[in-house]
Design a protein around this motif. Structure first.
Motif, PDB file in Angstrom:
ATOM      1  N   ASP A  61       0.925  -1.176  -0.024  1.00 56.80           N
ATOM      2  CA  ASP A  61      -0.107  -0.020  -0.080  1.00 56.80           C
ATOM      3  C   ASP A  61       1.090   1.260   0.023  1.00 56.80           C
TER       4      ASP A  61
ATOM      5  N   THR B 134       3.480   1.614   2.558  1.00 55.26           N
ATOM      6  CA  THR B 134       4.734   0.301   2.376  1.00 55.26           C
ATOM      7  C   THR B 134       5.446   0.475   1.111  1.00 55.26           C
TER       8      THR B 134
ATOM      9  N   PRO C 177      -3.912   2.545   1.421  1.00 58.01           N
ATOM     10  CA  PRO C 177      -4.153   1.815   2.706  1.00 58.01           C
ATOM     11  C   PRO C 177      -5.685   2.041   3.239  1.00 58.01           C
TER      12      PRO C 177
ATOM     13  N   MET D 133      -3.686  -5.767   6.561  1.00 59.60           N
ATOM     14  CA  MET D 133      -4.615  -5.702   5.711  1.00 59.60           C
ATOM     15  C   MET D 133      -4.004  -6.043   4.077  1.00 59.60           C
ATOM     16  N   ILE D 134      -2.922  -5.863   3.886  1.00 63.67           N
ATOM     17  CA  ILE D 134      -2.468  -6.141   2.586  1.00 63.67           C
ATOM     18  C   ILE D 134      -2.194  -7.813   2.793  1.00 63.67           C
TER      19      ILE D 134
ATOM     20  N   LEU E  30       1.923  -5.599  14.385  1.00 64.45           N
ATOM     21  CA  LEU E  30       0.840  -6.572  14.553  1.00 64.45           C
ATOM     22  C   LEU E  30       0.943  -7.729  13.817  1.00 64.45           C
TER      23      LEU E  30
ATOM     24  N   LYS F 209      -4.754 -17.188   7.854  1.00 64.65           N
ATOM     25  CA  LYS F 209      -6.170 -16.848   7.537  1.00 64.65           C
ATOM     26  C   LYS F 209      -6.297 -15.754   6.535  1.00 64.65           C
TER      27      LYS F 209
ATOM     28  N   LYS G 165     -16.620  -7.172   9.547  1.00 66.91           N
ATOM     29  CA  LYS G 165     -15.185  -7.449   9.085  1.00 66.91           C
ATOM     30  C   LYS G 165     -14.627  -8.715   8.933  1.00 66.91           C
ATOM     31  N   ASN G 166     -14.133  -8.968   7.835  1.00 70.31           N
ATOM     32  CA  ASN G 166     -13.175 -10.357   7.851  1.00 70.31           C
ATOM     33  C   ASN G 166     -14.215 -11.643   7.555  1.00 70.31           C
TER      34      ASN G 166
ATOM     35  N   LEU H  31       6.738   2.972  11.558  1.00 65.66           N
ATOM     36  CA  LEU H  31       5.403   2.897  11.863  1.00 65.66           C
ATOM     37  C   LEU H  31       4.877   4.197  12.754  1.00 65.66           C
ATOM     38  N   PRO H  32       3.818   4.594  12.535  1.00 67.03           N
ATOM     39  CA  PRO H  32       3.273   5.669  13.565  1.00 67.03           C
ATOM     40  C   PRO H  32       2.922   5.186  14.915  1.00 67.03           C
TER      41      PRO H  32
ATOM     42  N   GLU I  26       0.209   2.763  15.629  1.00 64.24           N
ATOM     43  CA  GLU I  26       0.311   1.475  14.938  1.00 64.24           C
ATOM     44  C   GLU I  26       1.130   0.533  15.663  1.00 64.24           C
TER      45      GLU I  26
ATOM     46  N   SER J  62      -0.816  -0.539  18.537  1.00 55.94           N
ATOM     47  CA  SER J  62      -1.687  -1.755  18.042  1.00 55.94           C
ATOM     48  C   SER J  62      -1.131  -3.047  18.167  1.00 55.94           C
TER      49      SER J  62
ATOM     50  N   GLU K 282      -1.470  -6.955  20.318  1.00 57.38           N
ATOM     51  CA  GLU K 282      -1.689  -8.257  19.997  1.00 57.38           C
ATOM     52  C   GLU K 282      -0.447  -8.985  20.811  1.00 57.38           C
TER      53      GLU K 282
ATOM     54  N   HIS L 119      -7.004  -2.049  15.220  1.00 62.00           N
ATOM     55  CA  HIS L 119      -7.225  -3.306  16.035  1.00 62.00           C
ATOM     56  C   HIS L 119      -6.808  -3.424  17.289  1.00 62.00           C
TER      57      HIS L 119
HETATM   58  P1  NAD Z   1      -2.622  -2.313   8.240  1.00 61.19           P
HETATM   59  O1  NAD Z   1      -2.002  -3.427   7.488  1.00 61.19           O
HETATM   60  O2  NAD Z   1      -3.926  -1.673   7.761  1.00 61.19           O
HETATM   61  O3  NAD Z   1      -1.687  -1.250   8.585  1.00 61.19           O
HETATM   62  C1  NAD Z   1      -1.929  -0.249   9.436  1.00 61.19           C
HETATM   63  C2  NAD Z   1      -1.318   1.125   9.016  1.00 61.19           C
HETATM   64  O4  NAD Z   1      -0.042   1.014   8.951  1.00 61.19           O
HETATM   65  C3  NAD Z   1      -1.773   1.379   7.458  1.00 61.19           C
HETATM   66  O5  NAD Z   1      -2.107   2.452   7.431  1.00 61.19           O
HETATM   67  C4  NAD Z   1      -0.662   0.942   6.756  1.00 61.19           C
HETATM   68  O6  NAD Z   1      -0.528   1.403   5.545  1.00 61.19           O
HETATM   69  C5  NAD Z   1       0.510   1.320   7.763  1.00 61.19           C
HETATM   70  N1  NAD Z   1       1.849   0.804   7.533  1.00 61.19           N
HETATM   71  C6  NAD Z   1       2.008  -0.716   7.460  1.00 61.19           C
HETATM   72  N2  NAD Z   1       3.388  -0.897   7.517  1.00 61.19           N
HETATM   73  C7  NAD Z   1       4.012   0.390   7.716  1.00 61.19           C
HETATM   74  C8  NAD Z   1       5.164   0.766   8.071  1.00 61.19           C
HETATM   75  N3  NAD Z   1       6.411  -0.172   8.053  1.00 61.19           N
HETATM   76  N4  NAD Z   1       5.550   1.880   8.173  1.00 61.19           N
HETATM   77  C9  NAD Z   1       4.468   2.831   8.041  1.00 61.19           C
HETATM   78  N5  NAD Z   1       3.247   2.627   7.814  1.00 61.19           N
HETATM   79  C10 NAD Z   1       3.025   1.187   7.637  1.00 61.19           C
HETATM   80  O7  NAD Z   1      -3.154  -3.055   9.743  1.00 61.19           O
HETATM   81  P2  NAD Z   1      -2.216  -3.995  10.854  1.00 61.19           P
HETATM   82  O8  NAD Z   1      -2.501  -3.485  12.201  1.00 61.19           O
HETATM   83  O9  NAD Z   1      -1.031  -4.480  10.188  1.00 61.19           O
HETATM   84  O10 NAD Z   1      -3.386  -5.203  10.712  1.00 61.19           O
HETATM   85  C11 NAD Z   1      -4.742  -5.276  10.642  1.00 61.19           C
HETATM   86  C12 NAD Z   1      -5.401  -5.987   9.775  1.00 61.19           C
HETATM   87  O11 NAD Z   1      -4.908  -7.487   9.967  1.00 61.19           O
HETATM   88  C13 NAD Z   1      -6.989  -6.074   9.826  1.00 61.19           C
HETATM   89  O12 NAD Z   1      -7.504  -6.297   8.494  1.00 61.19           O
HETATM   90  C14 NAD Z   1      -7.194  -7.390  10.875  1.00 61.19           C
HETATM   91  O13 NAD Z   1      -8.439  -7.978  10.343  1.00 61.19           O
HETATM   92  C15 NAD Z   1      -6.153  -8.233  10.261  1.00 61.19           C
HETATM   93  N6  NAD Z   1      -5.706  -9.295  11.056  1.00 61.19           N
HETATM   94  C16 NAD Z   1      -5.660 -10.545  10.684  1.00 61.19           C
HETATM   95  C17 NAD Z   1      -5.201 -11.521  11.223  1.00 61.19           C
HETATM   96  C18 NAD Z   1      -5.051 -13.062  10.580  1.00 61.19           C
HETATM   97  O14 NAD Z   1      -4.790 -14.035  11.373  1.00 61.19           O
HETATM   98  N7  NAD Z   1      -4.885 -13.206   9.403  1.00 61.19           N
HETATM   99  C19 NAD Z   1      -4.908 -11.471  12.623  1.00 61.19           C
HETATM  100  C20 NAD Z   1      -5.257 -10.191  12.925  1.00 61.19           C
HETATM  101  C21 NAD Z   1      -5.583  -9.164  12.447  1.00 61.19           C
END
Ligand code: NAD
Length: 353
Positions: free
Chosen positions: A37, A40, A62, A96-97, A122, A132, A141-142, A163-164, A167, A170, A174, A256
């Motif tokens: 996104d 990234t 994103p 997300m990605i 996360l 998953k 969601k999901n 990372l902000p 995040e 966040s 977990e 999340h």
């Molecule tokens: P995300 O992927 O949306 O990332 C959060 C934000 O950080 C986004 O704005 C992204 O663009 C930004 N970002 C990502 N990497 C960055 C970096 N290195 N530097 C700066 N910005 C960066 O969210 P997330 O917290 O990584 O994941 C949450 C998502 O994961 C949700 O959709 C949730 O449902 C899913 N999830 C899935 C599982 C699974 O087992 N598959 C488990 C938990 C959560």
């Protein structure tokens, strides 16, 4: 740091902190597609250059809105003529990605190989492990996805530097959840780790890397034992009943894992009140909020109760919670009647003192 091998019945994959390994993993692939996104893209370009081969490069917007069937259809249509069954997809981003790209890869030509490069805390400790995949539906969601494992997970702790702060918190939510499930020692280490100090120093911290590694090991253990969430894997829902209600109520404006942190405290406090939790961890998490400069949850309980009742884990007139008696000791799932008055419980002085 030692590589981790995750083994399931039909597949096995490597988690490695040697990002350079990705090049050898994909070398037999006819075509490579990188999906990232716009936050990234910087890291994705770095990886693209290090691969030294021609790749297709897809940069998405994103945010959770992108995690939809519309995006999947857009990707399937666009790449059906550019890729083939022996192509590989490299997913560079957070959960997300990861969730979206893994579902796309599972559907394209009935499944092509994909590789995860998690870039958020996360996604390193949680979402990149366990297979998953998901997109969001209008109804929640999901709600749509399949189980499908990646061919490898490649970690570079350097990516965390951009990372902000929110995040980072966040991901910590977990991580602390994993630590609570795992053991008293891991929980204490995670609780005592000064996230803010690390964040302000902008460095690579060996202690943080160790915490991430331990969380990955916990997730590996759980998903190896229960790949399809038939039983044990539900323990990973610790804190998530409350967190999903908070996320839904705030229309996903709070990340999340931040909601998970609230959930760990709130469910811990609920369990404490009901006598299932025999440890001070809920109060310790509340104290941690201050260090993280995170406000206490100050919403109305009556608002959350409505969302708790529609949670997809609830099959009857009760709400399912996972409780830890103490860090590392599971109390197991408990059903709480939906007629419970949370307002009264959370105004209880003893819990908030
Ligand atoms: P995300 O992927 O949306 O990332 C959060 C934000 O950080 C986004 O704005 C992204 O663009 C930004 N970002 C990502 N990497 C960055 C970096 N290195 N530097 C700066 N910005 C960066 O969210 P997330 O917290 O990584 O994941 C949450 C998502 O994961 C949700 O959709 C949730 O449902 C899913 N999830 C899935 C599982 C699974 O087992 N598959 C488990 C938990 C959560």
């Amino acid at each position: 740091m030692q590589d981790i091998q995750v083994k399931n019945d039909n597949s096995s994959y490597l988690i490695t902190t040697d990002i350079g390994d990705l090049k050898s993993f994909i070398k037999t692939k006819s075509k490579i597609l990188i999906i990232c996104d716009s936050n990234t893209e910087y890291h994705a370009k770095y990886i693209k250059n290090s691969l030294g081969c021609d790749v297709y490069f897809e940069e998405l917007l994103p945010g959770e809105e992108t995690k939809s069937f519309d995006t999947i259809v857009y990707l399937l249509e666009k790449y059906s003529t550019l890729l083939n069954r022996s192509s590989g997809v490299v997913l560079i981003g957070g959960g997300m990605i990861g969730d979206l790209g893994a579902l796309f890869s599972s559907l394209m030509f009935r499944g092509i190989d994909f590789y995860m490069v998690p870039t958020t805390l996360l996604s390193m400790v949680d979402s990149s492990i366990g297979g998953k995949t998901a997109v969001n539906l209008k109804s929640g969601k999901n709600l749509a996805g399949v189980f499908n494992n990646p061919c490898g997970v490649f970690i570079d702790f350097n990516f965390l530097r951009t990372l902000p702060w929110l995040e980072v918190i966040s991901g910590y939510g977990e991580l602390l959840k994993s630590a609570l499930i795992d053991s008293k020692d891991f929980y204490q280490e995670a609780l005592n780790f000064s996230l803010k100090k690390w964040y302000d120093s902008q460095g690579i911290d060996e202690n943080l890397s160790k915490l991430i590694y331990k969380a990955m090991l916990l997730k590996k253990r759980v998903v190896e034992e229960d790949q399809f969430e038939g039983g044990l894997r539900k323990v990973l829902n610790l804190g998530h009943t409350m967190s999903h209600a908070i996320e839904s109520y705030y229309k996903y404006r709070i990340p999340h894992g931040v909601c998970v942190l609230y959930g760990l405290f709130l469910e811990g406090a609920l369990g404490y009140y009901l006598g299932y939790v025999e440890s001070d961890f809920p109060q310790e998490i509340l104290i941690k909020f201050k260090e993280l400069e995170l406000n206490e949850y100050d919403g109305k309980w009556s608002d959350l109760e409505a969302w708790l009742k529609v949670d997809k884990k609830n099959f009857d007139e009760s709400i399912q919670f996972v409780f830890m008696r103490e860090p590392g000791v599971l109390f197991d799932k408990k059903k709480i009647s939906t007629s419970i008055n949370l307002e009264t419980i959370f105004k209880n002085e003893e819990i908030f003192s």
